[in-house]
Design a protein around this motif. Structure first.
Motif, PDB file in Angstrom:
ATOM      1  N   VAL A  50       0.757  -1.147  -0.047  1.00 57.43           N
ATOM      2  CA  VAL A  50      -0.161   0.073  -0.087  1.00 57.43           C
ATOM      3  C   VAL A  50       0.876   1.268  -0.161  1.00 57.43           C
ATOM      4  N   GLN A  51       1.810   1.160   0.822  1.00 61.87           N
ATOM      5  CA  GLN A  51       2.742   2.386   0.755  1.00 61.87           C
ATOM      6  C   GLN A  51       3.575   2.654  -0.442  1.00 61.87           C
ATOM      7  N   LYS A  52       4.179   1.616  -1.039  1.00 64.49           N
ATOM      8  CA  LYS A  52       4.606   1.516  -2.496  1.00 64.49           C
ATOM      9  C   LYS A  52       3.491   2.252  -3.444  1.00 64.49           C
ATOM     10  N   ARG A  53       2.472   2.097  -3.413  1.00 71.67           N
ATOM     11  CA  ARG A  53       1.248   2.270  -4.383  1.00 71.67           C
ATOM     12  C   ARG A  53       0.855   3.321  -4.441  1.00 71.67           C
ATOM     13  N   THR A  54       0.830   3.988  -3.162  1.00 73.82           N
ATOM     14  CA  THR A  54       0.250   5.290  -2.903  1.00 73.82           C
ATOM     15  C   THR A  54       1.241   6.252  -2.587  1.00 73.82           C
ATOM     16  N   GLY A  55       2.428   6.092  -2.396  1.00 71.17           N
ATOM     17  CA  GLY A  55       3.498   7.026  -2.035  1.00 71.17           C
ATOM     18  C   GLY A  55       3.276   7.968  -0.760  1.00 71.17           C
ATOM     19  N   GLY A  56       2.213   7.504  -0.250  1.00 68.66           N
ATOM     20  CA  GLY A  56       1.869   8.215   0.959  1.00 68.66           C
ATOM     21  C   GLY A  56       2.190   7.488   2.345  1.00 68.66           C
ATOM     22  N   LYS A  57       1.447   8.038   3.295  1.00 67.39           N
ATOM     23  CA  LYS A  57       1.682   7.616   4.804  1.00 67.39           C
ATOM     24  C   LYS A  57       0.517   7.031   5.228  1.00 67.39           C
ATOM     25  N   ILE A  58       0.453   5.636   5.736  1.00 66.75           N
ATOM     26  CA  ILE A  58      -0.782   5.202   6.079  1.00 66.75           C
ATOM     27  C   ILE A  58      -1.150   5.666   7.529  1.00 66.75           C
ATOM     28  N   VAL A  59      -2.305   6.282   7.738  1.00 70.41           N
ATOM     29  CA  VAL A  59      -2.485   6.848   9.058  1.00 70.41           C
ATOM     30  C   VAL A  59      -3.532   5.974   9.994  1.00 70.41           C
ATOM     31  N   GLN A  60      -4.294   5.104   9.277  1.00 69.93           N
ATOM     32  CA  GLN A  60      -5.219   3.919   9.821  1.00 69.93           C
ATOM     33  C   GLN A  60      -5.184   2.653   8.837  1.00 69.93           C
ATOM     34  N   ALA A  61      -5.066   1.580   9.758  1.00 76.08           N
ATOM     35  CA  ALA A  61      -4.929   0.285   9.151  1.00 76.08           C
ATOM     36  C   ALA A  61      -5.966  -0.551   9.878  1.00 76.08           C
ATOM     37  N   LYS A  62      -6.595  -1.360   9.354  1.00 82.70           N
ATOM     38  CA  LYS A  62      -7.365  -2.407  10.258  1.00 82.70           C
ATOM     39  C   LYS A  62      -7.792  -3.553   9.419  1.00 82.70           C
ATOM     40  N   LEU A  63      -8.091  -4.686  10.187  1.00 85.78           N
ATOM     41  CA  LEU A  63      -8.539  -5.944   9.212  1.00 85.78           C
ATOM     42  C   LEU A  63      -9.839  -6.024   9.764  1.00 85.78           C
ATOM     43  N   CYS A  64     -10.778  -6.280   8.712  1.00 83.89           N
ATOM     44  CA  CYS A  64     -12.206  -6.407   8.846  1.00 83.89           C
ATOM     45  C   CYS A  64     -12.790  -7.689   8.175  1.00 83.89           C
ATOM     46  N   GLU A  65     -13.780  -8.305   8.995  1.00 83.00           N
ATOM     47  CA  GLU A  65     -14.302  -9.582   8.563  1.00 83.00           C
ATOM     48  C   GLU A  65     -15.748  -9.448   8.267  1.00 83.00           C
ATOM     49  N   ASP A  66     -16.413  -9.831   6.865  1.00 81.47           N
ATOM     50  CA  ASP A  66     -17.635  -9.984   6.694  1.00 81.47           C
ATOM     51  C   ASP A  66     -18.063 -11.130   6.168  1.00 81.47           C
ATOM     52  N   GLY A  67     -18.791 -11.876   6.822  1.00 85.80           N
ATOM     53  CA  GLY A  67     -19.250 -13.283   6.298  1.00 85.80           C
ATOM     54  C   GLY A  67     -18.226 -13.966   5.842  1.00 85.80           C
ATOM     55  N   GLY A  68     -17.106 -14.154   6.680  1.00 78.86           N
ATOM     56  CA  GLY A  68     -16.113 -14.982   6.241  1.00 78.86           C
ATOM     57  C   GLY A  68     -15.049 -14.711   5.448  1.00 78.86           C
ATOM     58  N   SER A  69     -15.350 -13.386   4.745  1.00 81.40           N
ATOM     59  CA  SER A  69     -14.327 -12.737   3.971  1.00 81.40           C
ATOM     60  C   SER A  69     -13.449 -11.456   4.491  1.00 81.40           C
ATOM     61  N   PHE A  70     -12.204 -11.478   4.605  1.00 80.66           N
ATOM     62  CA  PHE A  70     -11.463 -10.756   5.276  1.00 80.66           C
ATOM     63  C   PHE A  70     -10.603  -9.678   4.477  1.00 80.66           C
ATOM     64  N   ARG A  71     -10.845  -8.351   4.759  1.00 77.57           N
ATOM     65  CA  ARG A  71     -10.239  -7.112   3.918  1.00 77.57           C
ATOM     66  C   ARG A  71      -9.477  -6.430   4.892  1.00 77.57           C
ATOM     67  N   TYR A  72      -8.401  -5.833   4.346  1.00 75.37           N
ATOM     68  CA  TYR A  72      -7.548  -5.042   4.963  1.00 75.37           C
ATOM     69  C   TYR A  72      -8.037  -3.773   4.675  1.00 75.37           C
ATOM     70  N   LYS A  73      -8.317  -2.552   5.420  1.00 70.47           N
ATOM     71  CA  LYS A  73      -8.730  -1.323   5.143  1.00 70.47           C
ATOM     72  C   LYS A  73      -7.811  -0.406   5.538  1.00 70.47           C
ATOM     73  N   PHE A  74      -7.351   0.372   4.630  1.00 71.19           N
ATOM     74  CA  PHE A  74      -6.323   1.619   4.920  1.00 71.19           C
ATOM     75  C   PHE A  74      -6.796   2.807   4.716  1.00 71.19           C
ATOM     76  N   SER A  75      -6.510   3.990   5.406  1.00 69.87           N
ATOM     77  CA  SER A  75      -6.785   5.455   5.130  1.00 69.87           C
ATOM     78  C   SER A  75      -5.178   5.719   4.917  1.00 69.87           C
ATOM     79  N   VAL A  76      -4.904   6.494   3.714  1.00 71.80           N
ATOM     80  CA  VAL A  76      -3.430   7.057   3.563  1.00 71.80           C
ATOM     81  C   VAL A  76      -3.561   8.415   3.339  1.00 71.80           C
ATOM     82  N   LEU A  77      -2.692   9.097   3.952  1.00 69.85           N
ATOM     83  CA  LEU A  77      -2.422  10.556   3.539  1.00 69.85           C
ATOM     84  C   LEU A  77      -1.493  10.613   2.696  1.00 69.85           C
ATOM     85  N   GLY A  78      -1.723  11.215   1.428  1.00 73.11           N
ATOM     86  CA  GLY A  78      -1.037  11.290   0.151  1.00 73.11           C
ATOM     87  C   GLY A  78      -0.034  12.340   0.079  1.00 73.11           C
TER      88      GLY A  78
END
Length: 95
Positions: A50-78
């Protein structure tokens, strides 16, 4: 006196940045056991990607689960000050 007001405002902003917990989500620090148990893409690999793709700074990161499916969610300051929200599939690492 003015410095106290500025400090109070800064503390309030930082407190709000955490925001309310999202249902089904874990903070980055709590996610490790869930990542290991479910064979998800390691958090550090996704974080670096994520850092390489955005070139920004990650300000929030979390792991979320919904119905057995997992996703990482990021807020990035560009690099220009914009905030970008990204979701990454925790099983594949795909954006």
């Amino acid at each position: 006196m003015r410095q106290v007001g500025i400090m109070a405002m800064a503390v309030a902003i930082l407190a709000m940045a955490g925001g309310p917990a999202e249902a089904g989500c874990l903070s980055w620090k709590q996610a490790g056991p869930v990542i290991a148990k479910n064979g998800l893409v390691p958090a550090n690999v996704v974080y670096d990607s994520v850092q390489k793709r955005t070139g920004g700074k990650i300000v929030q990161a979390k792991l979320c689960e919904d119905g057995g499916s997992f996703r990482y969610k990021f807020s990035v300051l560009g690099p220009t000050g914009d905030v970008v929200k990204l979701d990454v599939d925790a099983n594949t690492g795909q954006f």
